[in-house]
Design an enzyme around this catalytic site. Structure first.
Site, mmCIF file in Angstrom:
data_model
loop_
_atom_site.group_PDB
_atom_site.id
_atom_site.type_symbol
_atom_site.label_atom_id
_atom_site.label_comp_id
_atom_site.label_asym_id
_atom_site.label_seq_id
_atom_site.Cartn_x
_atom_site.Cartn_y
_atom_site.Cartn_z
ATOM 1 N N HIS A 121 0.867 -1.190 0.000
ATOM 2 C CA HIS A 121 0.000 0.000 0.000
ATOM 3 C C HIS A 121 0.902 1.238 0.000
ATOM 4 O O HIS A 121 2.017 1.194 0.524
ATOM 5 C CB HIS A 121 -0.828 -0.056 1.285
ATOM 6 N N ASP A 198 3.169 -4.530 8.221
ATOM 7 C CA ASP A 198 1.993 -3.691 8.035
ATOM 8 C C ASP A 198 0.768 -4.581 8.249
ATOM 9 O O ASP A 198 0.378 -5.346 7.361
ATOM 10 C CB ASP A 198 2.011 -3.084 6.623
ATOM 11 N N GLN A 201 -4.385 -4.828 7.171
ATOM 12 C CA GLN A 201 -5.398 -5.801 6.719
ATOM 13 C C GLN A 201 -5.345 -7.089 7.517
ATOM 14 O O GLN A 201 -6.355 -7.786 7.648
ATOM 15 C CB GLN A 201 -5.215 -6.120 5.225
ATOM 16 N N LYS A 224 -10.506 -0.534 10.772
ATOM 17 C CA LYS A 224 -10.742 -1.755 9.975
ATOM 18 C C LYS A 224 -11.035 -2.942 10.887
ATOM 19 O O LYS A 224 -11.170 -4.068 10.435
ATOM 20 C CB LYS A 224 -9.504 -2.061 9.123
ATOM 21 N N CYS A 364 -4.944 2.439 -3.547
ATOM 22 C CA CYS A 364 -3.691 2.989 -2.991
ATOM 23 C C CYS A 364 -2.518 2.051 -3.238
ATOM 24 O O CYS A 364 -1.612 1.950 -2.395
ATOM 25 C CB CYS A 364 -3.820 3.309 -1.505
HETATM 26 N N1 C6P Z 1 -6.260 0.425 2.955
HETATM 27 C C1 C6P Z 1 -8.151 0.053 1.490
HETATM 28 O O1 C6P Z 1 -9.282 0.339 1.043
HETATM 29 P P1 C6P Z 1 -4.856 3.721 7.252
HETATM 30 O O2 C6P Z 1 -5.455 4.553 6.159
HETATM 31 O O3 C6P Z 1 -3.624 4.338 7.827
HETATM 32 O O4 C6P Z 1 -5.858 3.286 8.260
HETATM 33 O O5 C6P Z 1 -4.402 2.349 6.555
HETATM 34 C C2 C6P Z 1 -3.469 2.391 5.519
HETATM 35 C C3 C6P Z 1 -3.227 1.032 4.961
HETATM 36 C C4 C6P Z 1 -1.980 0.471 5.131
HETATM 37 N N2 C6P Z 1 -1.706 -0.768 4.674
HETATM 38 C C5 C6P Z 1 -2.638 -1.511 4.050
HETATM 39 C C6 C6P Z 1 -2.289 -2.897 3.591
HETATM 40 C C7 C6P Z 1 -3.914 -0.990 3.837
HETATM 41 O O6 C6P Z 1 -4.823 -1.724 3.219
HETATM 42 C C8 C6P Z 1 -4.214 0.325 4.292
HETATM 43 C C9 C6P Z 1 -5.558 0.940 4.053
HETATM 44 C C10 C6P Z 1 -7.622 0.841 2.654
HETATM 45 O O7 C6P Z 1 -7.473 -0.827 0.991
HETATM 46 C C11 C6P Z 1 -7.764 2.311 2.428
HETATM 47 S S1 C6P Z 1 -6.769 2.901 1.118
#
Ligand code: C6P
Length: 411
Positions: A121, A198, A201, A224, A364
């Site tokens: 991401h 990370d 997910q 999430k 993203c």
């Molecule tokens: N992915 C998706 O729709 P934040 O925004 O900081 O809570 O999470 C960022 C992030 C980091 N790593 C991974 C693997 C992610 O999937 C995400 C967030 C969402 O896929 C929003 S773009």
């Protein structure tokens, strides 16, 4: 797990969208929240609201205890040995930036290498691009196999004695791929590198234990994970956090301050400058209670069942392409797909007409989209309250879309 009972805990699932009952399949973007989380936040504001760590009055003491109790819950949830190694941030993105700015700037030297994968991401890419550029270090990528798994041969050839950090997703938000974190940890550690996971997910969907993973840093977001927006976590080995300089400066993160200098607070508060998101951290604690009561093994088992069902159902569609591994054991409940001749955004809109919420776009992950040679994909993602009946509705709606707009329409 009794899914019908679980669904009753989520008031939003009663909503109608365009005359249809909501089918919420956009959980990888953010999950829905149970009543217990919503109530924990409003109860806090109704009964305990005060600033923390500062006051000597009852409300402040109550708020401080409620806030700090959540840190214990987070530590238990991810198998962390020490509560002080849990830092609250705004989200996973901020937690990664914290590591890049604080650890990265003091540990990455010219010529060093930072290794990530081709499916990261942007949140686990941009902070490392910046750090590498600033420190004249090199950013390297572990490639993927044709079916979207992490290519371990590529990992072995790329991670070497110049590698200082490997930063890798626990589960891809596009391909659903679950990565072999313990194997990557061993590879990184043999070469003296650290491992950042990370878990944005992974943590909401997989039983997670930082010790078993062999991680040095783990980041995730609560929105999430049935929790509110605005709360993330950085977990790190305490000795790393001890050695790292503060990220943001201000209230709460200091020990003593003079006109020209300051000393800093102990862990974890050294990294929590300013008034934190107290109410939402308390809501996050409630989300952990909810998941711990169900058991993460049960959550995972339900999602394997749904994903297996969905992967088979998707294959009954004409002109469909599914991205990522085709066995439910190797992936989470995130299915990216495309239908020939239908733009993913059109698909998203057509499904919305039937009350079905999915995500469409690059998710993203633009470098991955370039590798896949697509502009974007449509993506359905599941959580503990989703059912096979909802997957049937999705497949029916996609069949209809194919009839009206797809390749099938021109046969
Ligand atoms: N992915 C998706 O729709 P934040 O925004 O900081 O809570 O999470 C960022 C992030 C980091 N790593 C991974 C693997 C992610 O999937 C995400 C967030 C969402 O896929 C929003 S773009």
């Amino acid at each position: 797990m009794n899914i019908e009972e679980i669904r009753r805990d989520f008031p939003i699932l009663e909503r109608k969208i365009n005359g249809h009952k909501l089918v919420y399949l956009d959980n990888a973007a953010t999950s829905q929240k149970p009543n217990s989380v919503i109530n924990a936040i409003s109860d806090y504001y109704k009964t305990n609201n005060a600033n923390i760590h500062r006051g000597i009055h009852t409300l402040s003491e109550e708020a401080t205890t409620a806030f700090e109790d959540v840190r214990d819950k987070v530590a238990a949830f991810i198998g962390a040995k020490e509560t002080r190694s849990v830092i609250f941030t705004r989200n996973a993105t901020e937690a990664i930036n914290l590591v890049a700015q604080s650890w990265g700037k003091t540990n990455i030297l010219p010529g060093d290498e930072i290794v990530i994968s081709a499916m990261e991401h942007h949140s686990n890419l941009i902070p490392w691009q910046w750090l590498a550029q600033e420190r004249q270090a090199k950013l390297r990528f572990i490639e993927l196999t044709a079916d979207g798994r992490l290519d371990m041969e590529s990992a072995k050839s790329i991670i070497n004695d110049k590698t200082k950090l490997v930063a890798i997703t626990q589960m891809s938000n596009v391909l659903g791929t679950i990565t072999p974190i313990p194997e990557i940890a061993k590879l990184a550690h043999v070469h003296g590198a650290l491992l950042l996971v990370d878990g944005a997910q992974g943590v909401p969907h997989l039983p997670t234990n930082v010790e078993e993973m062999g991680a040095d840093f783990l980041v995730f977001s609560f929105h999430k994970l049935l929790g509110p927006t605005g709360v993330g976590v950085l977990w790190a080995r305490p000795e790393l956090l001890e050695a790292m300089p503060p990220f943001l400066g201000g209230g709460d993160m200091i020990a003593s301050v003079w006109r020209d200098r300051a000393t800093f607070n102990e862990l974890p508060w050294k990294f929590e400058a300013g008034t934190p998101n107290i109410a939402d951290v308390i809501g996050a604690g409630s989300a952990i209670d909810y998941l711990m009561k169900l058991g993460m093994d049960n959550v995972r088992a339900h999602e394997i069942e749904l994903t297996d069902y969905a992967l088979k159902a998707f294959q009954t569609l004409d002109d469909v392409k599914i991205y990522g591994p085709m066995d439910a054991q190797s992936r989470g409940g995130v299915i990216s797909f495309s239908l020939d001749h239908i733009h993913p955004h059109d698909l998203g809109q057509i499904l919305n007409e039937s009350g079905i919420a999915i995500r469409a776009g690059h998710h993203c992950c633009q470098p991955l989209m370039r590798d896949l040679q697509v502009w974007g994909t449509a993506r359905a993602s599941f959580y503990l309250y989703n059912t096979k009946a909802e997957i049937d509705l999705l497949i029916e709606a996609l069949k209809e879309a194919n009839k009206v707009m797809g390749h099938v329409a021109y046969r």
